[in-house]
Design an enzyme around this catalytic site. Sequence first.
Site, short mmCIF file in Angstrom:
data_model
loop_
_atom_site.label_atom_id
_atom_site.label_comp_id
_atom_site.label_asym_id
_atom_site.label_seq_id
_atom_site.Cartn_x
_atom_site.Cartn_y
_atom_site.Cartn_z
N ASP A 189 169.24 19.87 -23.02
CA ASP A 189 169.89 19.90 -22.24
C ASP A 189 170.21 18.76 -20.71
OD1 ASP A 189 172.58 20.81 -20.61
OD2 ASP A 189 172.63 22.23 -22.00
N HIS A 191 173.24 22.64 -15.10
CA HIS A 191 173.96 22.85 -16.72
C HIS A 191 172.94 23.73 -17.73
CE1 HIS A 191 175.48 21.70 -20.64
NE2 HIS A 191 176.88 21.54 -19.71
N SER A 209 180.06 24.57 -22.77
CA SER A 209 179.37 24.24 -23.27
C SER A 209 178.13 25.97 -22.66
CB SER A 209 178.43 23.80 -21.95
OG SER A 209 178.57 21.78 -22.20
#
Length: 713
Positions: A116, A180, A505
Amino acid sequence: MCLIVVGLNQVYIVYMGDLPKGDVSVSNIHIGMLEEIVSGVASDVLLYSYRRSFNGFAAKLTEDEANKLKGKEGVVSVFPSQKKQLHTSRTWEFMGFNKKMKTSIIESDIIIGMLDTGVWPESESFNDTGFGPIPKKWKGTCQKSANFTCNNKIIGARYYLTDGDNGPEDFISPRDAEGHGTHTTSTAAGGLVSQASLFGIAKGTVRGGVPSARIAVYKICWSYGCSDEGILAAFDDAIADGVDIISLSVGSSIPFDYFEDSIAIGAFHAMKKGILTSNSAGNGGPTPGSVVNVSPWSLTVAASTIDRKFVTKVKLGNGQIYEGATINTFDLKGKMYPFIYGGDAPNLTLGVASEFSRYCFPGALNATLVKGKIVFCEYFTDYEGVLEAGALGAVFQDTGNKDFQFSYPLPFSTLNVNDGRMIINYLNTTENPTATIFKTSQDNNQFAPFVVSFSSRGPNPITTDILKPDLTAPGVDILAAWSEASTVTEDDTRRTRYNIISGTSMSCPHGTGAAAYVKSFHPTWSPAAIRSALMTTAIPMTSNNNIEGEHAYGAGHINPLQATDPGLVYDAGEIDYVKFLCGQGYTIANIQLISGNSSSCSEETDGTVWDLNYPSFALSSTPGKSITRVFHRTVTNVGSAVSNYRAVVNAPPGLIIQVQPSVLSFEYVGQQQSFVVTVGAELGNSMISGSLIWDDGVHQVKSPIVAYASIML
């Protein structure tokens, strides 16, 4: 072997399958291949050399040079690299996880590889208090960096940077500048943190699915995307480092070949080493056929809601209150402010008419008229127009989906068309209109779970008769840890330790955590067995809330507590996928390169898609046709040693399902039994959904059976 190549601002991936046998210098092979086709120094154009888990490299080449590689012996595929994009609290409790739940004594030996944007290691979610030594099986490293330190929770960290991927805000280290990666990692395996919230919204205890598990960080995503060459480098390392589960919440355009997709390639080699890859299904919904990450050797997770929703109320000067759909983190304390219609504040200096300013596009509003006021805009565009004009807040009329929310850098709410008309009437009939926007509150979502509108839908764009997505998990309005280098939202200055965002996600790490949870109880289970356990114990869903049916939610909503005791599993290994690839038309030469052995394809070994030992059943044809398919399946007993399972069939009109034999008897754990399912369907223009349940009175092993008309055939 695999090879990645970059040419004249273009990256090419040349995939060559498995590592060569014997004491061979893979790097020298790569250099030798480059020396044959480039005019300069081969080492100068080499970017990555993959030599730990599969074979390949990345290099700067022209298109002609890349094309020359296509004809070389030992090359499986050559394809342009892409920049893949990110598929951007109460969720685990919603699925039954709590402090009293059963946990495994070896959960702390489970290592999750997170591919990620990196992580914010100082987050309380990654505190290693109480953790013992790092598992002995770990072979990875914490890449040296001036601003990143590992601990006994985050036991490894690497980053993969290609020239031009990073922006000025990026950290050249595994540290997360975007948020994220911190969010997904804490969702999968973050520790328990009490009193977490986004400025008081959704306050409670946040946790990951396996809070005692270890984390290995592989930073593949930067400001300008997630490059294929970095993704493959991360897979190469993660597999060799000794992770148990790989989580990847990224994707790109719809693939059309498994071995022209870096994620499918990496996941295949992970599967060979007993590692399940958990993938996001994509955010291209509700468009049919938009699902990505569809390889049959990985887990594909859609996104659905939980029993909580956020509402942002708007109060007018006449006392009327309307309920909107955003996450408003600002508290105006109920104070009433001047309220103006965007159509009454056109930017005449730029020649903007009221017919245009009512939509509040950037540059359309008169800053003098709207500054310090709340603006009503007739169509949802974005917040930029009202923000740049100096508005105090904004209320937008929105015709779009209201099943997920966003945060904004100013007080903000969106209302439906009917409420919007009432507000326009108020503005047009009131001399000095006023309004206020309340801070977001929490309400019960009685329709949950259902698959959210943005979650990508099937059918599978590569192999139409393998059902994808596999299942769905929470992915809407998820509270989890955040990078303190990032703001709450764009054009914002506020920082937060926890943030609320939505996307597949967010559902992917729920699938990851659930898979790790099952793995902690059954460390010897294969990736296919773990996926089977998650799919066959999933909570059934209905097309009443999602008209696309199983193309939206697959086998149903994930139920990890039940998945530790599925009764039976549909297992599969490398040889099963090789047979599948033979049936899909891959050449013997390529399959031998991919598998690294002397596998061959023949009429006896070719496997049809319907014979892959998958926990779901799908068949398709063109509209208006009758179709019959025969599925061969084998289940392994992982429940009671002595047990008898009876086939329970649900076949609605238009679908005929026959199961032979209809009773499976087992005498010991690990015993396998095979059966045949024959499905006939009269196809119109819609999907017909049925199911097969193997029931022993304790376990209900459920598989969806879907027949549908496909324009993709």
